[in-house]
Design a protein around this motif. Structure first.
Motif, PDB file in Angstrom:
ATOM      1  N   ASP A 100       0.832  -1.215   0.000  1.00 27.85           N
ATOM      2  CA  ASP A 100       0.000   0.000   0.000  1.00 27.85           C
ATOM      3  C   ASP A 100       0.862   1.259   0.000  1.00 27.85           C
ATOM      4  N   MET A 101       1.952   1.237   0.753  1.00 24.34           N
ATOM      5  CA  MET A 101       2.844   2.395   0.787  1.00 24.34           C
ATOM      6  C   MET A 101       3.488   2.620  -0.578  1.00 24.34           C
ATOM      7  N   GLY A 102       3.858   1.527  -1.242  1.00 22.89           N
ATOM      8  CA  GLY A 102       4.404   1.653  -2.579  1.00 22.89           C
ATOM      9  C   GLY A 102       3.396   2.242  -3.544  1.00 22.89           C
ATOM     10  N   ASN A 103       2.155   1.787  -3.447  1.00 24.26           N
ATOM     11  CA  ASN A 103       1.107   2.288  -4.329  1.00 24.26           C
ATOM     12  C   ASN A 103       0.797   3.758  -4.076  1.00 24.26           C
ATOM     13  N   MET A 104       1.013   4.195  -2.851  1.00 25.09           N
ATOM     14  CA  MET A 104       0.838   5.612  -2.540  1.00 25.09           C
ATOM     15  C   MET A 104       1.843   6.461  -3.326  1.00 25.09           C
ATOM     16  N   PHE A 105       3.026   5.937  -3.527  1.00 29.78           N
ATOM     17  CA  PHE A 105       4.076   6.638  -4.261  1.00 29.78           C
ATOM     18  C   PHE A 105       3.886   6.570  -5.773  1.00 29.78           C
ATOM     19  N   ARG A 106       3.183   5.542  -6.243  1.00 31.59           N
ATOM     20  CA  ARG A 106       3.164   5.224  -7.676  1.00 31.59           C
ATOM     21  C   ARG A 106       2.756   6.395  -8.567  1.00 31.59           C
ATOM     22  N   PRO A 107       1.623   7.063  -8.299  1.00 25.00           N
ATOM     23  CA  PRO A 107       1.223   8.141  -9.207  1.00 25.00           C
ATOM     24  C   PRO A 107       2.093   9.390  -9.108  1.00 25.00           C
ATOM     25  N   ILE A 108       2.902   9.479  -8.072  1.00 29.15           N
ATOM     26  CA  ILE A 108       3.728  10.675  -7.863  1.00 29.15           C
ATOM     27  C   ILE A 108       5.159  10.461  -8.325  1.00 29.15           C
ATOM     28  N   TYR A 109       5.769   9.338  -7.929  1.00 30.43           N
ATOM     29  CA  TYR A 109       7.169   9.092  -8.239  1.00 30.43           C
ATOM     30  C   TYR A 109       7.383   8.081  -9.357  1.00 30.43           C
ATOM     31  N   GLY A 110       6.322   7.354  -9.762  1.00 33.46           N
ATOM     32  CA  GLY A 110       6.464   6.373 -10.837  1.00 33.46           C
ATOM     33  C   GLY A 110       6.597   4.952 -10.323  1.00 33.46           C
ATOM     34  N   ASP A 111       6.520   3.998 -11.252  1.00 34.63           N
ATOM     35  CA  ASP A 111       6.492   2.577 -10.900  1.00 34.63           C
ATOM     36  C   ASP A 111       7.782   2.089 -10.259  1.00 34.63           C
ATOM     37  N   ASN A 112       8.925   2.476 -10.818  1.00 30.77           N
ATOM     38  CA  ASN A 112      10.198   1.979 -10.279  1.00 30.77           C
ATOM     39  C   ASN A 112      10.390   2.406  -8.825  1.00 30.77           C
ATOM     40  N   ALA A 113      10.123   3.660  -8.549  1.00 30.56           N
ATOM     41  CA  ALA A 113      10.270   4.161  -7.178  1.00 30.56           C
ATOM     42  C   ALA A 113       9.259   3.499  -6.251  1.00 30.56           C
ATOM     43  N   ALA A 114       8.048   3.319  -6.738  1.00 30.40           N
ATOM     44  CA  ALA A 114       7.005   2.686  -5.922  1.00 30.40           C
ATOM     45  C   ALA A 114       7.381   1.261  -5.566  1.00 30.40           C
ATOM     46  N   ASN A 115       7.883   0.515  -6.547  1.00 30.87           N
ATOM     47  CA  ASN A 115       8.264  -0.879  -6.300  1.00 30.87           C
ATOM     48  C   ASN A 115       9.456  -0.972  -5.352  1.00 30.87           C
ATOM     49  N   MET A 116      10.396  -0.067  -5.504  1.00 25.40           N
ATOM     50  CA  MET A 116      11.563  -0.071  -4.620  1.00 25.40           C
ATOM     51  C   MET A 116      11.165   0.266  -3.186  1.00 25.40           C
ATOM     52  N   TYR A 117      10.321   1.261  -3.034  1.00 25.54           N
ATOM     53  CA  TYR A 117       9.871   1.647  -1.694  1.00 25.54           C
ATOM     54  C   TYR A 117       9.102   0.509  -1.032  1.00 25.54           C
ATOM     55  N   ALA A 118       8.214  -0.133  -1.788  1.00 23.54           N
ATOM     56  CA  ALA A 118       7.453  -1.259  -1.242  1.00 23.54           C
ATOM     57  C   ALA A 118       8.393  -2.374  -0.794  1.00 23.54           C
ATOM     58  N   ALA A 119       9.433  -2.649  -1.587  1.00 18.36           N
ATOM     59  CA  ALA A 119      10.385  -3.702  -1.232  1.00 18.36           C
ATOM     60  C   ALA A 119      11.161  -3.348   0.035  1.00 18.36           C
ATOM     61  N   LEU A 120      11.554  -2.084   0.167  1.00 20.16           N
ATOM     62  CA  LEU A 120      12.302  -1.665   1.353  1.00 20.16           C
ATOM     63  C   LEU A 120      11.436  -1.713   2.606  1.00 20.16           C
ATOM     64  N   ILE A 121      10.173  -1.299   2.494  1.00 19.88           N
ATOM     65  CA  ILE A 121       9.278  -1.351   3.652  1.00 19.88           C
ATOM     66  C   ILE A 121       8.958  -2.800   4.011  1.00 19.88           C
ATOM     67  N   LYS A 122       8.805  -3.661   3.003  1.00 18.08           N
ATOM     68  CA  LYS A 122       8.576  -5.087   3.282  1.00 18.08           C
ATOM     69  C   LYS A 122       9.762  -5.683   4.023  1.00 18.08           C
ATOM     70  N   GLU A 123      10.974  -5.343   3.570  1.00 20.84           N
ATOM     71  CA  GLU A 123      12.176  -5.816   4.252  1.00 20.84           C
ATOM     72  C   GLU A 123      12.199  -5.317   5.693  1.00 20.84           C
ATOM     73  N   HIS A 124      11.862  -4.057   5.888  1.00 20.57           N
ATOM     74  CA  HIS A 124      11.780  -3.465   7.230  1.00 20.57           C
ATOM     75  C   HIS A 124      10.859  -4.278   8.134  1.00 20.57           C
ATOM     76  N   LEU A 125       9.706  -4.677   7.611  1.00 20.07           N
ATOM     77  CA  LEU A 125       8.718  -5.422   8.401  1.00 20.07           C
ATOM     78  C   LEU A 125       9.162  -6.861   8.658  1.00 20.07           C
ATOM     79  N   LEU A 126       9.748  -7.510   7.671  1.00 20.24           N
ATOM     80  CA  LEU A 126      10.198  -8.892   7.846  1.00 20.24           C
ATOM     81  C   LEU A 126      11.333  -8.970   8.866  1.00 20.24           C
ATOM     82  N   ILE A 127      12.242  -8.014   8.819  1.00 20.07           N
ATOM     83  CA  ILE A 127      13.332  -8.001   9.799  1.00 20.07           C
ATOM     84  C   ILE A 127      12.778  -7.766  11.197  1.00 20.07           C
TER      85      ILE A 127
END
Length: 230
Positions: A100-127
């Protein structure tokens, strides 16, 4: 240009004046208390910030995501600590927050940034989940390693956010995330030790700090993209 909104304490029950102005950090949650006709208000010859409807929605949605982030993190801690049967479902819902956080970024920063942010937040949560599991098991070595990775992830997030928005300095984001990690770790430890009064008290701090993080991120978006005011 969209309509400009100002917010006032007590409006519409009280006539708005300069002394009733409240800051945007409090104000945009009171969306019902505005009058579009006032535009900017000045106090001591200094212009006060006003927000368009689109900006209000952006800021509100960013806060909502971070409030969900800390709420589902808390529920995951509880489920892990007490080995509740809902733990896998709760963890799955927690990880959806990253998407959801990645999708919040998608229309503003684009798909690549959205996917990267989602991956980093997912890593944050898994750790975070690994850290809690290690602490529950009393595995100090595993807990220390998870915590090291957790802070490394925070550093990556700080660099990444600065790379897509120069209004988010690396140090500013790092400090906010480090505080988020420290509070969350303490929350987990209080829950593990069954010190419920302190655990509840620190969650109040976590909620407040999460809203501050959300405001920092959304404010930077608005600064970088003036078209959001349209």
């Amino acid at each position: 240009m969209g309509e400009k909104f100002m917010y006032y304490r007590g409006f519409p029950n009280n006539v708005p004046n300069h002394n009733t102005y409240i800051s945007p950090e409090d104000a945009y949650l009171r969306q019902q208390n505005y009058n579009p006709s006032y535009g900017y208000v000045q106090h001591n010859n200094q212009p006060k910030k006003c927000y368009t409807q689109r900006e209000v929605e952006l800021m509100r949605n960013e806060r909502s995501l971070w409030e969900e982030h800390v709420a589902w993190t808390r529920m995951a801690i509880i489920s892990l600590v007490f080995n509740l049967p809902d733990v896998n479902f709760v963890l799955a819902r927690l990880l959806k927050n990253a998407e959801d956080m990645g999708n919040m970024f998608r229309p503003i920063y684009g798909d690549n940034a959205a996917n990267m942010y989602a991956a980093l937040i997912k890593e944050h949560l898994l750790i975070a989940a690994d850290l809690v599991k290690a602490a529950i098991a009393g595995d100090t070595q595993a807990a220390n390693e998870a915590e090291r990775k957790w802070y490394e992830n925070a550093d990556k997030i700080a660099v990444f956010l600065n790379s897509i928005n120069p209004f988010l300095s690396v140090e500013q984001v790092r400090q906010m995330f480090y505080q988020h990690l420290a509070l969350t770790k303490q929350e987990a430890l209080y829950m593990i030790n069954k010190d419920y009064e302190k655990d509840i008290a620190i969650y109040d701090q976590i909620e407040k700090q999460a809203r501050e993080m959300a405001d920092m991120i959304s404010d930077a978006m608005i600064k970088l993209y003036p078209d959001l005011r349209g």
